[in-house]
Design an enzyme around this catalytic site. Sequence first.
Site, short mmCIF file in Angstrom:
data_model
loop_
_atom_site.label_atom_id
_atom_site.label_comp_id
_atom_site.label_asym_id
_atom_site.label_seq_id
_atom_site.Cartn_x
_atom_site.Cartn_y
_atom_site.Cartn_z
N GLU A 1 0.82 -1.31 0.37
CA GLU A 1 0.19 -0.40 0.25
C GLU A 1 1.08 1.35 0.26
O GLU A 1 0.35 2.26 -0.82
CB GLU A 1 -0.89 -0.05 1.44
CG GLU A 1 -2.19 -1.33 1.35
CD GLU A 1 -3.23 -1.25 -0.73
OE1 GLU A 1 -2.85 -0.29 -0.94
OE2 GLU A 1 -3.32 -2.52 -0.17
N GLU B 1 -1.12 -2.72 -10.14
CA GLU B 1 -0.73 -3.57 -8.71
C GLU B 1 0.50 -4.47 -9.31
O GLU B 1 1.25 -4.25 -8.19
CB GLU B 1 -1.50 -4.50 -9.02
CG GLU B 1 -3.58 -4.23 -8.92
CD GLU B 1 -3.02 -3.83 -7.46
OE1 GLU B 1 -2.36 -3.99 -6.06
OE2 GLU B 1 -3.64 -2.55 -6.47
#
Length: 295
Positions: free
Chosen positions: A148, A224
Amino acid sequence: MMRILLFLATNLAVILIASITLSLLGFDGFMAANGVDLNLQQLLVFCGVFGFAGSLFSLFISKWMAKMGTGTQIISQPRTRHEQWLLQTVEELAREAGIKMPEVGIFPAYESNAFATGWNKNDALVAVSQGLLERFSPDEVKAVLAHEIGHVANGDMVTLALIQGVVNTFVMFFARIFGNFIDKVVFKSEEGHGPAFYIATIVAELVLGILASAIVMWFSRRREFRADEAGAHLAGTGSMINALQRLRAEQGVPVHMPDTLTAFGINGGIKHGLKRLFMSHPPLEERIEALRRRG
């Protein structure tokens, strides 16, 4: 399937509201009074203004929306040693990634998930689910946090907002060109816009909006892989692979997260068939294999 429809509906609603607003404000008046001639430059500017307005507004209020939508509780003063460890770990990762310390929170959810959001990398929010904290090892939690933090350091929230603004702009732009063509050439409207213009424009916006959402999700999937690489760099490749494998082991657990935040979670759920085009995340197997190749 319902989650995909809700996601598409959100994007299409922004485009349709902008479309109606343009008409009410009279901005359509400059288009094609004669034949199919359009002032394309003015049209593109106006579509750009409204196309970016919704995505940038969502970006600026993203932290507030995330807190409200997930029930995230911000850790301002740690009450337990787990919260203290969480703050210290995020602070360490943020320092190593070269960004300011983000807000840190925990949201009440059984599934293992985490997300990052915020309008810039020095004013972000990183949150993890209660289920992830309870079932993942400290090294795996650190890897998820590093993933994150990677999103934040890479500026992924801003990037996706800009991409969404671009596709919104061109959906509105080409939909109006199509609507004008149908109105003037097919139905031979001579003054102003007839009903065919509005009907054709709305239909074109719906179709192009779905295609645009697929493009945005393609960019999201590419993003991602970069966040996984950042997580591997910050927390170790082995820990990042272990965290993704643990997520894969829990794939039967439904992912409950607001659709506006799904693209920012570490786990986007599983989709099959045509629904794969609207996946915000690549399959976990592909992400694990990419990390293994990275070595």
